[in-house]
Every structure is written in structure tokens, then in C-alpha cells.
Scaffold this active site. Structure first.
Site, PDB file in Angstrom:
ATOM      1  N   SER A  82       0.853  -1.190   0.000  1.00 28.53           N
ATOM      2  CA  SER A  82       0.000   0.000   0.000  1.00 28.53           C
ATOM      3  C   SER A  82       0.882   1.231   0.000  1.00 28.53           C
ATOM      4  O   SER A  82       2.108   1.133   0.039  1.00 28.53           O
ATOM      5  CB  SER A  82      -0.898   0.003   1.235  1.00 28.53           C
ATOM      6  OG  SER A  82      -0.121   0.334   2.371  1.00 28.53           O
ATOM      7  N   LYS A  83       0.242   2.385  -0.015  1.00 30.81           N
ATOM      8  CA  LYS A  83       0.974   3.646  -0.076  1.00 30.81           C
ATOM      9  C   LYS A  83       1.961   3.790   1.082  1.00 30.81           C
ATOM     10  O   LYS A  83       2.944   4.509   0.971  1.00 30.81           O
ATOM     11  CB  LYS A  83      -0.018   4.813  -0.056  1.00 30.81           C
ATOM     12  CG  LYS A  83      -0.843   4.876  -1.330  1.00 30.81           C
ATOM     13  CD  LYS A  83      -1.263   6.297  -1.662  1.00 30.81           C
ATOM     14  CE  LYS A  83      -2.111   6.353  -2.919  1.00 30.81           C
ATOM     15  NZ  LYS A  83      -3.544   6.117  -2.641  1.00 30.81           N
ATOM     16  N   ARG A  84       1.674   3.102   2.178  1.00 25.54           N
ATOM     17  CA  ARG A  84       2.597   3.178   3.312  1.00 25.54           C
ATOM     18  C   ARG A  84       4.001   2.714   2.927  1.00 25.54           C
ATOM     19  O   ARG A  84       4.988   3.109   3.518  1.00 25.54           O
ATOM     20  CB  ARG A  84       2.104   2.314   4.472  1.00 25.54           C
ATOM     21  CG  ARG A  84       1.042   2.963   5.334  1.00 25.54           C
ATOM     22  CD  ARG A  84       0.701   2.082   6.530  1.00 25.54           C
ATOM     23  NE  ARG A  84       0.403   0.714   6.118  1.00 25.54           N
ATOM     24  CZ  ARG A  84       1.160  -0.332   6.391  1.00 25.54           C
ATOM     25  NH1 ARG A  84       2.253  -0.199   7.093  1.00 25.54           N
ATOM     26  NH2 ARG A  84       0.816  -1.542   5.972  1.00 25.54           N
TER      27      ARG A  84
END
Ligand code: GLU
Ligand code: ZN
Length: 494
Positions: free
Chosen positions: A254-256
Site C-alpha cells: 500500500s501507499k505506506r
């Protein structure tokens, strides 16, 4: 059997690594089997649909060199391939299910459904979701609702007993009790829009899809889809849910973890060959050893059997490494073409470039090739050629542990050696040897001498090889910068 597979994205966001991997696996499987790869746009969710997402889909597939045999733009015998152009069809099929007693009209108002949900939550009831209120309405009750002008939705009659099994090529049989399957989900909304399940199943059937390869997050929908196929009296396709793509920490990518949008990778200057190659290795392997594959290789070699059951890890560093490998395979000419947009964007050059300017840029390209991880690195690496350096913080001249006074002395003496060497036509190696001798004479490590020259010439502690930088600039400009740097340093240490 003639293989027919599809990539069926919903254009609600930018294409990301996971989606593109699904597209690639479907595409490669079709090619390797001599089958057809179909693109279908699942745009039934009008609230989340965006034009930008659709453009991004086309751009991304074009960039990767993935062509679809049937789908939007190219058409095909089972079109249209955009779900919003097929609404009449979904309605027709949903009504057919009602006529066959496999689905029913539900007149429940949103208010009733909200109240029901609140009640279930308050009571912590085991029964969550729709209570099948309208499943057995009498003809009179229905007529009464119709008379009130309520436009119904159509719900699927999910069997309340027994179980449903679907077979997944990777995971084997997956069985669920029917009473655990979503209670009578909506197939057609009151505004005539189909839900994902209805449109997806109808289209896969009508388009003759033989294998469904999609993300594992769709496994929970599997039993429901099987029930739908049974309700229609259709044979379901084969399923192969793809292992998850995770970050290095074991969490879903994910964007994390960093950028996941392919567009970001493209803009940073990842090559399509590198991204395609690396993404295909996330969850698939050929023989566990070979890592380099072109698109053409995979179009031939891809097999379902080699898809891993375990989740695949997306490693940004590994992708960067692949990218470097592909960059170094380019000729200087090819690479320059790829770098030009970045140089233009930075305002360093304007098109067209030819003649001497082009020769200069080819030298730059050759020198930078080994150091580029992504194409956009060229901007930092070449800034020194197009802009005069500014040394805000003079400590940048100093190698670790060397003070400004000694650094100034080192640069003064190094400049003498460098200038004499270059003007008398010594080779790089000889000049370098002389500079090393200076370092040892001054009791410094090599960096103590090379760092100040590098920073004076390029303005940066990280740069192209020193002698390349000087050649690119010309001796005259390089000497001028060193003298200017010396002025500033001497004023400071006096
Ligand atoms: N439109 C769905 C998605 O965006 C397709 C899922 C499927 O392949 O069945 O993922
Ligand atoms: Zn109802």
C-alpha cells in the site's frame, strides 16, 4: 480448449502494481496458450468512476506494450466491453432470474434496512445483513408495494441450506456453508444499475471467459458467483486467484510502503521492460533461478503451474536494481532519447538537440549510464553542466574529519597538479596518481583531496566521474569554478 481471459479493472483509481500484475498474468497466459486477452471496463460504480483513471489504464497498458485482442477501442465479437454500455442486458438477465424463481423483487426502503442494521448491531445478533423480508411476499403484498410506487431492487435467492464449493487452481477446493454466504445480495439496484456480482458473472459468461485470474481478495465472492452461475444454469469458468502482493513487512502493499501507482514509477524513470520483468517475478517464477525476461519471453514461457501459492513480496530496491540493469543495456543513443524529456523538463536543454549539443549530451549519457538508477537521476547528475554551482554551506568541501583550513590547502595544491596535468596532456590515471601522492603527502585519505575538487567543479558531493565532469564542462570552465571556490574558501579561513 481456446483460452479466453480478461482483465476487468474498475476505473476508480490509478493503475497500481497489484492490478498491473493481474493484467500481465492474464495477458501472458493468453499469449502462451494461443488464446485471447480481453479488456473489460467495469464502470458500474458511477460514483467512484473517474475519467483520469480510465486514461491512466490505457496509458499504462500502452507503456507496458500490452495489447488486448478484444475490448474497448479495438472492439470484438462480444462487445460492448464497457459495462455502462451493457445495462439493458443486465436488467434483462436479472428479470429472467426473477421469472425462474432464482431471484426476487425487494421493496425494502433504505430506512427499513438502516433500522434493521441498527437493531442487529444493538442485539449483537448473529444474523447480520438483509433479513430476506421480501423473499416470500405474496402476490397481494407485492401489488401493494407496486401501488405505492416503490421501485424494487432485485435480490438473489441464496440457498439457506447446504454448501457451495468452488475450485481454485492454486488453492484447491474452497467450500462455504450457504448460510454464511451473503444473505440475498442485491443484483440490480432500483435505478437499474447492476452490482459488481451480477455484471461480472454475466459478462464472464457471455464473453466466453475460460479462466478467471484475479486478486485473492475476490475469493470471498467465489461461492456467491458459483451460486449465480447455478441460478443461470451456466458452467462457471476455472478460477485462479493470484497470491497477494505484499511489502517487505508482510503487509499488503500500500501507499505506506511507497508509490504503488505505475504512473509514479513511469514518471520517476523506471523503464517499462524493468517494471514488467520485475512485477512478473512477484508471485511467479520460471525455474527459481532465471530472473531476466522480456515481454516476448514471458508471452511464450508463462504457465499457471509456476504461480506461487505464497504471497509475493514487492521489493522496491530490487525493482531499482532491475531498472539499472535495463538502463545499462541501452545504447547511448537510445538512452539519450529516454533522458531528454527529463533534461527538457528541468529546463536544461530545449529541443531539438543536434550537432555539437547532441554530441555533448551523448558524452553525458555515456558517463551517467553506470550511475543511473532511474532516468530522473540525470537531473541531479547533470545539473552542474547547466547551472553554476552555489556553495551555501562550505563544509560540503570537506571530506570527513578534515577541517576547512586543510581542505583549502588541499584544493590549492590539487588545483596546481590538476591544471598542470591537464594542460600538459597527461592521462586521467597519471593525474589521479599525482593527486593521490598529494593526499598521502598531506596525510589525508584520497577523499580529502578529491572531495574539494569534485565539489568545486560540480557543486555536489555526488557526481559523475571527476574527469568526465571536467571534460564535459571544458577545462576552462572547470578551472574557473575551482578558482572561484578557492576565493570563497580563502576568505573564510583567513
Ligand atoms: N472490477 C473488479 C476489480 O476491479 C474485477 C474483479 C474480477 O476480476 O472479477 O478488481
Ligand atoms: Zn425487502
Amino acid at each position: 480448449m481456446d483460452v479466453r481471459v480478461r482483465y476487468a479493472p474498475s476505473p476508480t483509481g490509478l493503475q497500481h502494481i497489484g492490478g498491473v500484475r493481474t493484467a500481465l498474468f492474464n495477458y501472458f497466459f493468453a499469449r502462451a496458450q494461443g488464446g485471447k486477452f480481453i479488456l473489460r471496463i467495469e464502470d458500474t460504480d458511477q460514483e467512484r468512476y473517474t475519467e483520469e483513471a480510465l486514461e491512466d489504464l490505457y496509458e499504462t497498458l500502452a507503456w507496458l506494450g500490452v495489447k488486448w485482442d478484444e475490448g474497448p477501442v479495438v472492439g470484438g465479437p462480444y462487445g460492448p466491453y464497457v459495462q455502462s454500455e451493457r445495462f439493458d442486458l443486465y436488467k434483462e438477465y436479472a428479470e429472467k432470474l426473477v421469472a425462474d424463481g432464482k431471484a426476487y423483487y425487494c421493496y425494502c426502503t433504505p430506512e427499513r434496512l438502516d433500522a434493521l442494521r441498527a437493531e442487529q448491531q444493538a442485539a449483537k445478533s448473529e444474523q447480520q445483513g438483509y433479513d430476506r423480508h421480501c423473499r416470500n411476499l405474496s402476490a397481494e403484498e407485492r401489488a401493494e408495494y407496486e401501488r405505492q410506487g416503490i421501485v424494487p431492487v432485485i435480490r438473489l435467492k441464496v440457498p439457506t441450506e447446504g454448501k457451495t464449493t468452488f475450485h481454485d487452481i492454486l488453492m484447491g477446493d474452497i467450500t462455504r456453508k450457504n448460510r454464511d454466504v451473503s444473505p440475498d445480495p442485491v443484483l440490480l439496484k432500483s435505478d437499474g444499475f447492476p452490482t459488481y456480482h451480477l455484471a461480472n458473472v454475466i459478462d464472464d459468461h457471455l464473453m466466453g471467459i475460460t479462466h478467471i485470474m484475479r486478486a485473492q481478495e475476490w475469493i470471498p465472492s467465489g461461492p456467491l458467483h458459483i451460486i449465480l452461475y447455478e441460478a443461470f444454469g451456466w458452467q462457471p469458468p476455472a478460477y485462479c486467484h493470484l497470491p497477494m502482493v505484499m511489502g517487505k513487512d508482510g503487509q499488503k502493499l500500500s501507499k505506506r510502503h511507497g508509490s504503488t501507482a505505475v504512473r509514479d514509477f513511469r514518471q520517476q524513470g523506471y523503464l517499462p521492460e524493468a517494471l514488467l520483468n520485475y512485477v512478473s517475478m512477484v508471485g511467479w517464477s520460471y525455474d527459481g533461478e532465471r530472473e531476466f525476461f522480456t515481454r516476448e519471453d514471458l508471452e511464450e514461457l508463462f504457465t499457471l503451474e509456476k504461480i506461487n501459492k505464497a504471497p509475493g513480496v514487492f521489493d522496491y530496491k530490487k525493482l531499482e536494481w532491475f531498472n539499472g540493469q535495463y538502463i545499462r543495456q541501452k545504447s547511448d543513443e537510445e538512452l539519450l532519447e529516454l533522458l531528454l524529456p527529463y533534461l527538457v523538463d528541468a529546463g536544461f536543454v530545449s529541443l531539438p538537440v543536434d550537432g555539437e549539443g547532441r554530441q555533448q549530451l551523448l558524452l553525458l549519457t555515456a558517463s551517467a549510464k553506470e550511475r543511473l538508477k532511474v532516468l530522473s537521476d540525470i537531473v541531479t547528475l547533470s545539473r552542474f553542466l547547466f547551472e553554476e554551482p552555489v556553495w551555501d554551506d562550505l563544509s560540503i568541501f570537506c571530506a570527513k574529519g578534515v577541517d576547512l583550513g586543510v581542505t583549502t590547502e588541499a584544493l590549492t595544491r590539487a588545483y596546481g597538479i590538476l591544471r598542470a596535468g591537464l594542460e600538459s596532456g597527461l592521462g586521467d590515471q597519471e593525474i589521479e596518481d599525482n593527486l593521490m601522492a598529494l593526499a598521502s603527502e598531506m596525510g589525508l585519505k584520497v577523499g580529502g583531496v578529491f572531495m574539494p575538487i569534485r565539489v568545486a567543479v560540480t557543486g555536489s558531493a555526488v557526481s559523475l566521474p571527476l574527469f568526465d565532469s571536467i571534460r564535459l564542462l571544458s577545462n576552462q570552465r572547470a578551472f574557473g569554478r575551482i578558482e572561484k571556490a578557492l576565493d570563497i574558501l580563502k576568505r573564510e579561513v583567513r
